[in-house]
Design a protein around this motif. Structure first.
Motif, short mmCIF file in Angstrom:
data_model
loop_
_atom_site.label_atom_id
_atom_site.label_comp_id
_atom_site.label_asym_id
_atom_site.label_seq_id
_atom_site.Cartn_x
_atom_site.Cartn_y
_atom_site.Cartn_z
N UNK A 315 0.84 -1.21 0.00
CA UNK A 315 0.00 0.00 0.00
C UNK A 315 0.87 1.26 0.00
N UNK A 316 1.89 1.27 0.86
CA UNK A 316 2.74 2.47 0.93
C UNK A 316 3.62 2.60 -0.30
N UNK A 317 4.02 1.48 -0.89
CA UNK A 317 4.81 1.54 -2.12
C UNK A 317 4.04 2.28 -3.21
N UNK A 318 2.75 1.95 -3.34
CA UNK A 318 1.93 2.61 -4.35
C UNK A 318 1.60 4.04 -3.96
N UNK A 319 1.17 4.23 -2.74
CA UNK A 319 0.66 5.54 -2.34
C UNK A 319 1.75 6.56 -2.09
N UNK A 320 2.87 6.13 -1.51
CA UNK A 320 3.86 7.08 -1.02
C UNK A 320 5.21 7.03 -1.71
N UNK A 321 5.57 5.91 -2.30
CA UNK A 321 6.93 5.77 -2.80
C UNK A 321 7.06 5.97 -4.32
N UNK A 322 6.16 5.36 -5.12
CA UNK A 322 6.42 5.37 -6.56
C UNK A 322 5.25 5.82 -7.44
N UNK A 323 4.06 5.97 -6.90
CA UNK A 323 2.93 6.24 -7.77
C UNK A 323 2.02 7.38 -7.31
N UNK A 324 1.72 7.41 -6.03
CA UNK A 324 0.80 8.42 -5.54
C UNK A 324 -0.63 8.01 -5.74
N UNK A 325 -1.45 8.28 -4.76
CA UNK A 325 -2.85 7.86 -4.84
C UNK A 325 -3.58 8.54 -5.99
#
Length: 652
Positions: A315-325
């Motif tokens: 979840x954090x990889x997508x939301x915070x590290x490489x993609x953004x919600x």
């Protein structure tokens, strides 16, 4: 009149007129852009941006042929006092005609004093025409020749103030050479790390008091990294490391590795990962997080296995590290919940393992991947994004590569995230799109990305100037780079004092809201510049809570206290003469430590402070004698702190 007296009067006349000529400028077509009228008074007050001084115009409006005459507030105040004394004398002698004329002069001087006083801050904050002239929405190259203020801007914003060598490069070789030095220059990594660890090693813990079993703690990493911040010849690299530590947010103190002979190396390995990749490939850095010990414990991916999914890391990889919600400009969602479920499966299979370290007769933590623990089912991913949408299975590295290479939101998120810190929050679509394209085409190499931003018109636009309230670490390190001794002693009693001085910097920054390597949550330091990842833009609001500001204000004094304990030779460190007067001391410290000129009232308060001493029974006034060590230590550090705080974050 005898000849000698006549010659004396001629010399005096020439001297007086020469002085007047130097403080008077005739407005012509070449210099008219350097003047700006600030008041509608008679005479009008105008700022001369050539050296940010105030004066009066000979005409009601600025025009070719006007004469600008410099006015010093102290001189005008002296004239006011002189006219007031003459008026008092005229009234006493009952000379009504003279008193009437003097009343007009007193009134005029009072108005002039008031106008000048109100205009000081307007003038010193004025951006002259031709300075910071870049377009905020353009990434085209800015001009090569930078003004002194523009040099200060780039070094303060992304390099902790830089150093004299970088200033010289900017002055003599121009913008491109400066950016290349910041991004590519020799960072002397081996030597720098060796020196940093001379201080950091004092924070090592030893198992059972045995020197053969050194164990890393936060008291190793923090002083060593503070040393790097202060002494690195590549301060931009260290500035980026600080930002990356907030992006891949791991609280190294909460994961339980400190003081553990089994897991302690995971702290240093995470630190090394940031150091070694801060100027490299963002994709490689992200891939390295897969088996990073600290990240696996912080976000539980070591517990994410088939039949027992744990979504934290995915979840954090997508939301915070490489993609953004959501897309940073359009606000359109980049993924739905089904993609979080799919990503959890793709990233599964890691588990906590151990290696036997024979030389130390000790088992050490290891993160391993096991195929049997990996969820190999096919999942639906990124529905609605034609390039990235798939129904299949991935191994962890393959999944991350797929996101970087195929999801259009990845390059946009990373571009906006880091460019926003360097430029300003709320970047326009064309800037985000151009930088995203550059990242994608370079396979997420960071150096071309950094250079594009730092050489751009947008970086040298008015929108970029003071666009964000600096973080506590940025503020205290920028000062430390100006005041710490050139060669910090690392051994003996002075080595211990230096170690505690470095620890103190980390502690005071923590009290102001930014604990090094200890962001409070997966969101990093909320409210930092452009770091809010909930769709809102930030300009450093998180740093200006009341208690944090109070703690920030004490940080400089704390640091100076430790430098006193270290017995720093302040006069040598800042090149201040022993016979300097209070006025000269303030002027010298202002040039060295203040980002902008001080107001007249601020200078007066500082001069009064330097001259006021506390006796046993009463306060007394005397010029500071800098040949006396106790006077230097009592006055100079506090004066530095006052001047630095006044100018750094533009509180005025």
């Amino acid at each position: 009149m005898n000849s000698s007296k006549f010659i004396f009067l001629i010399v005096l006349f020439l001297f007086c007129n020469l002085g007047e000529a130097q403080s008077r400028i005739k407005v012509d077509s070449q210099n008219v852009s350097l003047f700006q009228v600030l008041t509608k008074t008679n005479p009008p007050i105008a700022c001369y941006s050539g050296d940010f001084t105030l004066g009066t115009l000979s005409t009601k409006k600025l025009k070719i042929g006007s004469v600008w005459t410099q006015k010093q507030l102290t001189e005008v105040q002296a004239n006011l006092l002189k006219f007031q004394q003459k008026l008092k004398k005229a009234k006493k002698n009952k000379n009504d005609l003279a008193a009437t004329r003097l009343k007009i002069k007193v009134k005029t001087q009072k108005q002039l004093v008031k106008s000048l006083n109100n205009s000081v801050s307007k003038c010193i904050n004025l951006i002259p025409d031709g300075e910071f002239a870049g377009s905020a929405s353009s990434l085209a190259p800015y001009r090569e020749n930078l003004t002194p203020n523009e040099i200060k801007h780039i070094l303060k914003k992304v390099a902790f103030g830089g150093d004299e060598k970088l200033v010289q490069i900017a002055q003599e070789q121009g913008l491109s050479a400066l950016v290349d030095a910041l991004v590519d220059g020799d960072d002397q990594e081996v030597e720098l790390m060796s020196k940093a660890m001379e201080f950091g090693s004092q924070g090592l813990h030893y198992q059972d008091e045995n020197p053969n079993y050194p164990i890393y703690t936060p008291y190793v990493l923090r002083p060593a990294q503070i040393y790097r911040f202060i002494y690195s010849p590549k301060p931009f690299k260290e500035w980026m490391l600080l930002n990356l530590s907030g992006h891949f947010s791991v609280n190294l103190n909460r994961i339980g590795f400190a003081y553990s002979s089994y897991s302690h190396l995971g702290m240093k390995e995470h630190w090394d990962l940031l150091i070694n990749n801060s100027m490299g490939s963002f994709k490689d850095l992200t891939l390295a997080m897969l088996d990073d010990k600290a990240m696996n414990f912080w976000l539980d991916n070591k517990d994410n296995q088939i039949g027992a999914p744990n979504q934290n890391f995915a979840r954090e990889l997508l939301e915070l590290f490489i993609l953004g919600k959501v897309d940073p400009v359009t606000g359109i969602p980049n993924y739905e919940e089904e993609s979080v479920i799919a990503s959890t499966g793709f990233l599964s299979g890691y588990y906590e393992d151990a290696d036997y370290d024979a030389p130390y007769d000790q088992y050490r933590l290891k993160i391993s991947f096991e195929e049997e623990l990996h969820d190999s089912n096919s999942y639906q991913l990124f529905t609605g994004f034609s390039e990235a949408e798939v129904l299949q299975t991935f191994h962890p590295a393959g999944f991350i590569n797929h996101v970087f290479n195929n999801h259009p939101g990845a390059s946009r998120f990373i571009a906006e995230r880091f460019a926003g810190m360097m430029l300003y929050s709320g970047l326009p679509e064309n800037v985000v799109a151009e930088l995203a394209s550059l990242l994608k085409s370079s396979d997420y190499q960071l150096k071309p990305f950094y250079k594009k931003i730092l050489k751009s018109q947008s970086f040298f636009s008015k929108a970029s100037v003071d666009s964000c309230f600096s973080s506590p670490i940025e503020q205290i390190i920028t000062l430390a780079r100006k005041i710490f001794p050139e060669n910090l002693v690392s051994s003996g009693d002075f080595g211990k004092r230096a170690f505690h001085a470095l620890i103190n910097i980390a502690d005071t920054a923590g009290a102001a809201g930014q604990s090094l390597f200890e962001p409070p949550s997966v969101f990093g330091w909320k409210g930092a510049c452009n770091i809010n990842r909930n769709g809102s833009n930030a300009s450093g609001e998180g740093w200006i809570k009341t208690q944090r500001l109070l703690n920030r204000a004490t940080a400089c004094g704390e640091m100076m206290g430790y430098l006193n304990w270290y017995e720093l030779d302040y006069l040598a460190a800042i090149d201040l003469a022993e016979d300097a007067s209070p006025e000269e001391i303030v002027e010298h410290l202002e040039k060295r430590f203040s980002a902008k000129p001080l107001l007249f009232q601020e200078k007066e308060l500082l001069i009064t402070y330097l001259r006021t001493f506390k006796g046993d029974d009463y306060d007394y006034v005397a010029d500071p004698d800098l040949s006396e060590n106790w006077v230097v230590r009592a006055k100079i550090p506090r004066a530095i702190c006052l001047i630095y705080d006044l100018g750094f974050n533009n509180f005025r």
